[in-house]
Enzyme design. Structure first.
Site, PDB file in Angstrom:
ATOM      1  N   HIS A  15       0.852  -1.187   0.000  1.00 39.76           N
ATOM      2  CA  HIS A  15       0.000   0.000   0.000  1.00 39.76           C
ATOM      3  C   HIS A  15       0.884   1.232   0.000  1.00 39.76           C
ATOM      4  O   HIS A  15       2.111   1.120  -0.124  1.00 39.76           O
ATOM      5  CB  HIS A  15      -0.948  -0.032   1.208  1.00 39.76           C
ATOM      6  CG  HIS A  15      -0.252  -0.287   2.511  1.00 39.76           C
ATOM      7  ND1 HIS A  15       0.655   0.603   3.057  1.00 39.76           N
ATOM      8  CD2 HIS A  15      -0.288  -1.345   3.367  1.00 39.76           C
ATOM      9  CE1 HIS A  15       1.118   0.126   4.200  1.00 39.76           C
ATOM     10  NE2 HIS A  15       0.566  -1.074   4.410  1.00 39.76           N
ATOM     11  N   HIS A  50       4.121   1.309   2.163  1.00 34.67           N
ATOM     12  CA  HIS A  50       5.271   0.658   1.536  1.00 34.67           C
ATOM     13  C   HIS A  50       5.837   1.543   0.420  1.00 34.67           C
ATOM     14  O   HIS A  50       7.054   1.657   0.267  1.00 34.67           O
ATOM     15  CB  HIS A  50       4.862  -0.691   0.934  1.00 34.67           C
ATOM     16  CG  HIS A  50       4.308  -1.681   1.913  1.00 34.67           C
ATOM     17  ND1 HIS A  50       2.974  -2.029   1.955  1.00 34.67           N
ATOM     18  CD2 HIS A  50       4.897  -2.412   2.892  1.00 34.67           C
ATOM     19  CE1 HIS A  50       2.778  -2.937   2.903  1.00 34.67           C
ATOM     20  NE2 HIS A  50       3.923  -3.181   3.494  1.00 34.67           N
ATOM     21  N   SER A  63      -2.194  -0.140   6.726  1.00 36.83           N
ATOM     22  CA  SER A  63      -1.679  -1.453   7.099  1.00 36.83           C
ATOM     23  C   SER A  63      -2.308  -2.492   6.182  1.00 36.83           C
ATOM     24  O   SER A  63      -3.489  -2.381   5.831  1.00 36.83           O
ATOM     25  CB  SER A  63      -2.061  -1.771   8.549  1.00 36.83           C
ATOM     26  OG  SER A  63      -1.905  -3.156   8.799  1.00 36.83           O
TER      27      SER A  63
END
Ligand code: AMP
Length: 259
Positions: A19, A22, A170
């Protein structure tokens, strides 16, 4: 692995289901390193027996598109058997920091994290590795491992990337139903309220913790700690509020660094 690649080689280890959090690590890495390596590996060693290893979200095709978009040069995506062949039995123990807070709730978790990260460092041989502040204790654990074991890898921390409504991004947010997501918002709301209080001058760890607490949430823990040791914060030093709440069956981690 990358003999002859332009240095510094930057490395972003992940478990996939990528996501924008990252992506931010990859962007930092891309901006600072001529060679960008990412790994995707859902590491069985860091999951407890009753945890979500088998249902952890996996979508390699989608991940590859994000990695390409962010200019990743190399993706390392091993299978469990590549890293842990028959008979594998090593484990990296960095001491007490690995058994408080997240380590207390998830015994063995940080030994699993350290073991895989050390192996990945040895395989990829990066000069610099990027980790998210989102997993604040993991970051502290990795820094401790690097220091204690004299690893020649720089560790860079990247601030938490949040959704517009404040929820920390997350991969596990995918487990939340719409109602649960609404409930989950209390976690970041509380922490950001404590940050506002800190900015107005409040310095008492206890009062900051109480300001962060949302009555409706079931916390595994909510505490003010020293960001490096996870012991009691020293007066006047930076202070980390760490929190984990359970929403439905999902554990959500969040934190704010104050000062
Ligand atoms: P994971 O795939 O969950 O193991 O995460 C891989 C790396 O991305 C870790 O260093 C995480 O701390 C980092 N990360 C995950 N979510 C975020 C986020 N919302 N903001 C910043 N970094 C993140």
């Amino acid at each position: 692995m990358l003999a002859g690649a332009p240095r510094p080689v930057g490395f972003v280890p992940t478990m996939g289901a990528l996501h924008d959090g990252h992506a931010e690590l990859l962007r930092r890495c891309r901006a600072e390193c001529p060679t960008v390596v990412a790994s995707i590996f859902v590491n069985p060693l860091q999951f407890g027996a009753n945890e979500d290893l088998s249902r952890y979200p996996r979508d390699l095709r989608k991940d590859q598109r994000l990695l390409e978009r962010e200019g990743t040069d190399v993706l390392f995506a091993p299978e469990a058997g590549d890293l842990y062949p028959e008979g594998f039995s090593a484990s990296v123990d960095i001491g007490p920091l690995a058994s408080v807070y997240e380590g207390a709730v998830r015994p063995g978790h940080f030994a699993g994290v350290c073991t895989v990260v050390l192996k990945l460092f040895h395989i990829v041989r990066p000069d610099v590795a990027y980790f998210g502040q989102k997993d604040a204790q993991q970051l502290a654990v990795i820094r401790k491992m690097v220091r204690d074991l004299d690893l020649d890898v720089g560790i860079e921390a990247v601030p938490i990337v949040r959704a517009k409504d404040g929820l920390a991004l997350s991969s596990r947010n995918a487990y939340l139903s719409p109602e649960e997501r609404g409930e989950a918002l209390g976690l970041s709301r509380g922490l950001l309220r404590a940050r506002a209080l800190f900015e107005k001058g409040e310095r008492s760890p206890d009062r900051l913790v109480e300001a962060a607490r949302e009555k409706a949430l079931a916390y595994d823990y909510l505490a003010a700690v020293d960001p490096a040791t996870f012991g009691a914060p020293a007066p006047g030093a930076p202070l980390l509020l760490v929190a984990v709440a359970r929403v439905g069956g999902t554990r959500l981690l969040d934190n704010v660094l104050l000062g």
